[in-house]
Design a protein around this motif. Structure first.
Motif, short mmCIF file in Angstrom:
data_model
loop_
_atom_site.label_atom_id
_atom_site.label_comp_id
_atom_site.label_asym_id
_atom_site.label_seq_id
_atom_site.Cartn_x
_atom_site.Cartn_y
_atom_site.Cartn_z
N GLY A 79 0.57 -1.25 -0.07
CA GLY A 79 0.28 -0.07 0.03
C GLY A 79 0.87 1.42 0.05
O GLY A 79 0.13 2.25 0.46
N ASP A 80 1.93 1.39 -0.11
CA ASP A 80 3.08 2.33 -0.04
C ASP A 80 3.43 2.98 -1.58
O ASP A 80 4.24 3.43 -1.91
N VAL A 81 2.30 2.78 -2.43
CA VAL A 81 2.33 3.37 -3.79
C VAL A 81 1.20 4.07 -3.96
O VAL A 81 0.10 3.90 -3.50
N SER A 82 1.34 5.17 -5.26
CA SER A 82 0.07 5.85 -5.26
C SER A 82 -0.98 5.19 -6.05
O SER A 82 -0.93 4.00 -6.57
N ARG A 83 -2.18 5.68 -6.23
CA ARG A 83 -3.20 5.11 -6.83
C ARG A 83 -2.63 4.81 -8.20
O ARG A 83 -2.98 3.64 -8.90
N GLU A 84 -2.17 5.81 -9.05
CA GLU A 84 -1.66 5.64 -10.42
C GLU A 84 -0.63 4.48 -10.61
O GLU A 84 -0.71 3.76 -11.55
N GLU A 85 0.17 4.45 -9.52
CA GLU A 85 1.29 3.20 -9.58
C GLU A 85 0.65 2.10 -9.52
O GLU A 85 1.06 0.88 -10.12
N GLY A 86 -0.45 2.09 -8.38
CA GLY A 86 -1.09 0.86 -8.15
C GLY A 86 -1.87 0.26 -9.41
O GLY A 86 -1.72 -0.96 -9.86
N GLU A 87 -2.37 1.15 -10.09
CA GLU A 87 -3.24 0.84 -11.46
C GLU A 87 -2.14 0.23 -12.51
O GLU A 87 -2.51 -0.68 -13.11
N ARG A 88 -0.99 0.84 -12.55
CA ARG A 88 -0.06 0.65 -13.45
C ARG A 88 0.29 -0.99 -12.96
O ARG A 88 0.54 -1.78 -14.13
N LEU A 89 0.62 -1.38 -11.88
CA LEU A 89 1.21 -2.58 -11.43
C LEU A 89 0.29 -3.66 -11.59
O LEU A 89 0.46 -4.50 -12.04
N ALA A 90 -1.25 -3.18 -11.28
CA ALA A 90 -2.30 -4.23 -11.50
C ALA A 90 -2.23 -4.72 -12.98
O ALA A 90 -2.53 -5.63 -13.24
N SER A 91 -2.38 -3.51 -13.77
CA SER A 91 -2.25 -3.85 -15.31
C SER A 91 -1.20 -4.82 -15.75
O SER A 91 -1.34 -5.52 -16.47
N SER A 92 0.00 -4.38 -15.33
CA SER A 92 1.14 -5.21 -15.60
C SER A 92 1.10 -6.77 -14.92
O SER A 92 1.62 -7.58 -15.63
N VAL A 93 0.48 -6.91 -13.89
CA VAL A 93 0.58 -8.35 -13.22
C VAL A 93 -0.65 -9.10 -14.00
O VAL A 93 -0.53 -10.25 -14.59
N VAL A 94 -1.69 -8.44 -14.59
CA VAL A 94 -2.84 -9.09 -15.51
C VAL A 94 -2.01 -9.41 -16.78
O VAL A 94 -2.15 -10.64 -17.43
N GLY A 95 -1.16 -8.41 -17.33
CA GLY A 95 -0.37 -8.93 -18.53
C GLY A 95 0.60 -9.86 -18.30
O GLY A 95 0.81 -10.93 -19.28
N ILE A 96 1.34 -10.06 -17.05
CA ILE A 96 2.14 -11.19 -16.95
C ILE A 96 1.33 -12.50 -16.75
O ILE A 96 1.99 -13.43 -17.48
N ASP A 97 0.23 -12.34 -16.23
CA ASP A 97 -0.50 -13.69 -15.85
C ASP A 97 -0.95 -13.99 -17.57
O ASP A 97 -0.99 -15.25 -17.56
#
Length: 146
Positions: A79-97
């Motif tokens: 939880g130590d990331v901004s909302r925008e960074e969290g969105e980017r990370l979530a999108s990249s995780v889905v892409g990795i999946d």
């Protein structure tokens, strides 16, 4: 990032079917190294089976992608990331999946391993359903395996 936003992102990356319609990222940094992920996956998928010389390369790529996925999810969990960074990370995780799904579908299948994975996935879905239906999570029951 607010707590409910963090939970939404984590739910998004863990949701079954999250990769439906998702794209494999063109380029991604994995374990400190930039790779052309989409090109790599399509190059491997073009072949009917993975040649013996490429199997180790594919297995290493899958291990690195799983490790990178875990690290990105942990960053969201912290939880130590901004909302925008969290969105980017979530999108990249889905892409990795999505990339992992494509790579996992290659070559000969191990039916016993596939059956165990399916059974485990069924149990997780059932437990998730029960927790939602009951409206709470009973930690003691979870530890006892009920």
């Amino acid at each position: 990032m607010k707590e409910y936003e963090r939970k939404q992102l984590l739910e998004r990356v863990e949701r079954e079917g999250a990769t439906v319609g998702a794209d494999i990222p063109d380029r991604i940094e994995v374990q400190g190294e930039e790779i052309d992920l989409r090109e790599f996956v399509f190059e491997i998928k073009r072949r009917e089976t993975v040649p013996p010389g490429e199997r180790e390369r594919v297995e290493r790529a899958k291990r690195n992608l799983r490790r990178e996925r875990l690290q990105r999810v942990q960053r969201i969990e912290a939880g130590d990331v901004s909302r925008e960074e969290g969105e980017r990370l979530a999108s990249s995780v889905v892409g990795i999946d999505r990339a992992l799904n494509a790579l996992e579908s290659l070559g000969p299948t191990d039916l016993e391993r596939e059956e165990r994975a399916q059974r485990t996935a069924d149990q997780k879905r059932w437990m998730s359903f029960l927790k939602k239906a009951l409206g709470h999570e009973d930690e003691a029951a979870t530890r006892r395996g009920r």
